[in-house]
Design an enzyme around this catalytic site. Structure first.
Site, PDB file in Angstrom:
ATOM      1  N   GLU A  83       0.830  -1.203   0.000  1.00  0.00           N
ATOM      2  CA  GLU A  83       0.000   0.000   0.000  1.00  0.00           C
ATOM      3  C   GLU A  83       0.867   1.257   0.000  1.00  0.00           C
ATOM      4  O   GLU A  83       0.615   2.204  -0.765  1.00  0.00           O
ATOM      5  CB  GLU A  83      -0.921   0.008   1.221  1.00  0.00           C
ATOM      6  CG  GLU A  83      -1.878  -1.176   1.287  1.00  0.00           C
ATOM      7  CD  GLU A  83      -1.335  -2.338   2.097  1.00  0.00           C
ATOM      8  OE1 GLU A  83      -2.138  -2.993   2.784  1.00  0.00           O
ATOM      9  OE2 GLU A  83      -0.106  -2.597   2.045  1.00  0.00           O
ATOM     10  N   CYS A 135      -2.758  -3.281   7.085  1.00  0.00           N
ATOM     11  CA  CYS A 135      -2.465  -3.495   8.502  1.00  0.00           C
ATOM     12  C   CYS A 135      -2.787  -2.242   9.305  1.00  0.00           C
ATOM     13  O   CYS A 135      -2.702  -1.113   8.820  1.00  0.00           O
ATOM     14  CB  CYS A 135      -1.011  -3.899   8.693  1.00  0.00           C
ATOM     15  SG  CYS A 135       0.189  -2.639   8.217  1.00  0.00           S
ATOM     16  N   ALA A 188       6.735 -34.489 -11.343  1.00  0.00           N
ATOM     17  CA  ALA A 188       6.841 -34.380 -12.794  1.00  0.00           C
ATOM     18  C   ALA A 188       6.713 -35.792 -13.348  1.00  0.00           C
ATOM     19  O   ALA A 188       7.525 -36.673 -13.031  1.00  0.00           O
ATOM     20  CB  ALA A 188       8.173 -33.761 -13.202  1.00  0.00           C
ATOM     21  N   SER A 237      15.140 -40.917 -14.553  1.00  0.00           N
ATOM     22  CA  SER A 237      14.119 -39.867 -14.450  1.00  0.00           C
ATOM     23  C   SER A 237      14.563 -38.542 -15.058  1.00  0.00           C
ATOM     24  O   SER A 237      13.779 -37.587 -15.097  1.00  0.00           O
ATOM     25  CB  SER A 237      13.744 -39.644 -12.984  1.00  0.00           C
ATOM     26  OG  SER A 237      14.872 -39.219 -12.239  1.00  0.00           O
ATOM     27  N   TRP A 242      15.567 -36.488 -18.359  1.00  0.00           N
ATOM     28  CA  TRP A 242      14.604 -35.576 -17.724  1.00  0.00           C
ATOM     29  C   TRP A 242      13.216 -35.936 -18.204  1.00  0.00           C
ATOM     30  O   TRP A 242      13.011 -36.064 -19.425  1.00  0.00           O
ATOM     31  CB  TRP A 242      14.916 -34.126 -18.066  1.00  0.00           C
ATOM     32  CG  TRP A 242      16.212 -33.653 -17.523  1.00  0.00           C
ATOM     33  CD1 TRP A 242      17.393 -33.545 -18.169  1.00  0.00           C
ATOM     34  CD2 TRP A 242      16.443 -33.197 -16.176  1.00  0.00           C
ATOM     35  NE1 TRP A 242      18.354 -33.047 -17.334  1.00  0.00           N
ATOM     36  CE2 TRP A 242      17.802 -32.827 -16.109  1.00  0.00           C
ATOM     37  CE3 TRP A 242      15.641 -33.068 -15.052  1.00  0.00           C
ATOM     38  CZ2 TRP A 242      18.374 -32.344 -14.926  1.00  0.00           C
ATOM     39  CZ3 TRP A 242      16.216 -32.576 -13.899  1.00  0.00           C
ATOM     40  CH2 TRP A 242      17.564 -32.224 -13.844  1.00  0.00           C
ATOM     41  N   LEU A 274      18.910 -30.156  -4.685  1.00  0.00           N
ATOM     42  CA  LEU A 274      17.745 -29.520  -4.062  1.00  0.00           C
ATOM     43  C   LEU A 274      18.017 -28.070  -3.684  1.00  0.00           C
ATOM     44  O   LEU A 274      17.634 -27.601  -2.618  1.00  0.00           O
ATOM     45  CB  LEU A 274      17.273 -30.309  -2.829  1.00  0.00           C
ATOM     46  CG  LEU A 274      16.851 -31.763  -3.069  1.00  0.00           C
ATOM     47  CD1 LEU A 274      16.321 -32.363  -1.782  1.00  0.00           C
ATOM     48  CD2 LEU A 274      15.824 -31.877  -4.179  1.00  0.00           C
ATOM     49  N   GLU A 329       9.268 -33.329  -3.273  1.00  0.00           N
ATOM     50  CA  GLU A 329       9.505 -33.617  -4.695  1.00  0.00           C
ATOM     51  C   GLU A 329       9.644 -35.111  -4.977  1.00  0.00           C
ATOM     52  O   GLU A 329      10.293 -35.508  -5.929  1.00  0.00           O
ATOM     53  CB  GLU A 329      10.743 -32.857  -5.167  1.00  0.00           C
ATOM     54  CG  GLU A 329      10.587 -31.343  -5.083  1.00  0.00           C
ATOM     55  CD  GLU A 329      11.632 -30.585  -5.887  1.00  0.00           C
ATOM     56  OE1 GLU A 329      12.485 -31.225  -6.527  1.00  0.00           O
ATOM     57  OE2 GLU A 329      11.601 -29.341  -5.876  1.00  0.00           O
ATOM     58  N   GLY A 364      10.106 -39.409  -3.579  1.00  0.00           N
ATOM     59  CA  GLY A 364       9.516 -40.261  -4.586  1.00  0.00           C
ATOM     60  C   GLY A 364       8.153 -40.807  -4.243  1.00  0.00           C
ATOM     61  O   GLY A 364       7.431 -40.295  -3.374  1.00  0.00           O
TER      62      GLY A 364
END
Length: 376
Positions: free
Chosen positions: A46, A69, A148, A162, A164, A198, A303, A305
């Site tokens: 704001e 707020c 994915a 895996s 890609w 990761l 993510e 398995g």
């Protein structure tokens, strides 16, 4: 309000634990200023929008994604800035359920400002789902499961490969997604087979742009790095993760925690601790999430398995499902994306709510929430 929601996304990964907020100042139907909460501790949306309006807000309308707020924290109350600017009308997507910050709408109304609440409120609530969850269910983190998969819901081929499954646009999206979470988690099988890092890797900068709905397009996503890098979590019941995996070797650079069962070998824990890996012990998935929340993790991106995904889904511990579907078939012997889900009849199966659906290059993104996010 659509524009204000688009602006709010620009705080992704930078404002946590505060919510993302965007704001637009109008004179009639003409925008004269816009802003967003860009950094934790920095100006609120704001105030940024009113500053951008440069004196043209008097008698106008402020459109904002979250209730302004009414308290002084790291920044002064937004309500006071709105009143000083002479704004006559405030349109709000969602009320603020935080008892410390709430009350702005009532304060504005008491001062004679016309206030409307609820415009695109469901969109605003979905955008700040983790923030709302932390207030409503503080005992465990907000959990998003990202998978994915192939068209036939496989995360790897018959040989276990895996990389890609998804294409480059989808992989870039995942790095953007990671930036907004406190921690990223995988199961032992994924950590052992894929040897992931990761981490969040930003792509080169590009001109800003936002998709018509949902999360930002690639123009906004590129270049984003989180204010606080997410921790890495491995669910490894017996502490079997090899010590030469990336998640162990880089633990002193990026904090890494392994969640193990109470009976996992103490000697193995000592070996991991010597390499900078922290071990938490929990008897089941629910206890593990409680322990992670007590350890400061308010939002968790899982993510894979398949066994970890199935255990969390079966225990009703997943709040959001982020599905990237790639246009390939991997066949009956490919690795299933989810294991161990109990059977459910069509009449009793829980129906999830679609939050976002769009293309990521040749892949398709579908984001589902287990239950609607509820603005206060």
């Amino acid at each position: 309000m659509q524009r204000a929601l688009e602006l709010a996304w620009r705080g992704w990964g930078r404002v946590h634990p505060n919510p993302m907020v965007g704001a637009v100042v109008l004179q009639g139907h003409e925008p004269v200023g816009e802003g967003w909460h860009a950094e934790f501790g920095g100006p609120h949306a704001e105030a940024a929008a009113l500053d951008a309006a440069a004196g043209r807000a008097a008698g106008g309308t402020l459109v904002v994604t979250l209730e302004p707020c009414a308290h002084a924290g790291k920044q002064p109350p937004c309500v006071e800035a709105i009143l000083r600017a002479g704004v006559r009308r405030v349109v709000i997507a969602a009320s603020d359920p935080n008892p410390v910050a709430a009350g702005g709408a009532a304060r504005l109304r008491a001062a004679g400002v016309d206030v409307e609440i609820g415009v695109l409120g469901d969109r605003a609530a979905a955008q700040n789902a983790a923030f709302l969850h932390a207030l409503a269910e503080p005992a465990r983190p907000f959990v998003a499961l990202k998978l994915a998969t192939s068209i036939d819901f496989r995360i790897a081929d018959a040989a276990g490969q895996s990389r890609w499954v998804s294409g480059p646009d989808a992989r870039e999206y995942v790095h953007w997604l990671r930036a907004g979470f406190d921690a990223i988690a995988v199961g032992l099988g994924t950590a052992r087979a894929d040897d992931p890092r990761l981490t969040v890797r930003a792509a080169p900068g590009a001109a800003p742009g936002v998709a018509s709905s949902g999360s930002p397009d690639a123009g906004v996503r590129r270049g984003i790095l989180p204010r606080v890098p997410p921790r890495r979590i491995v669910f490894d019941r017996a502490l079997e993760l090899p010590l030469d995996r990336n998640l162990v070797r880089t633990a002193r650079d990026t904090p890494t925690t392994i969640v193990a069962e109470p009976g996992a070998p103490v000697a193995r824990e000592r070996a991991l601790d010597a390499l900078g890996v922290r071990v938490l012990r929990a008897a089941n998935a629910a206890a593990a999430l409680r322990a992670l929340r007590a350890d400061g993790i308010a939002s968790l991106l899982v993510e894979g398995g398949g066994h970890l995904a199935g255990a969390l889904l079966a225990a009703d511990l997943v709040d959001r499902f982020v599905w990237i579907q790639s246009p390939i078939w991997l066949g009956a012997h490919g690795v299933a994306a989810v294991h161990g889900l109990p059977d459910a009849s069509i009449s009793h199966a829980e129906r999830w709510r679609s939050v976002e659906r769009r293309a990521l290059g040749d892949d398709t993104l579908l984001v589902l929430d287990r239950k609607p996010c509820s603005p206060a």
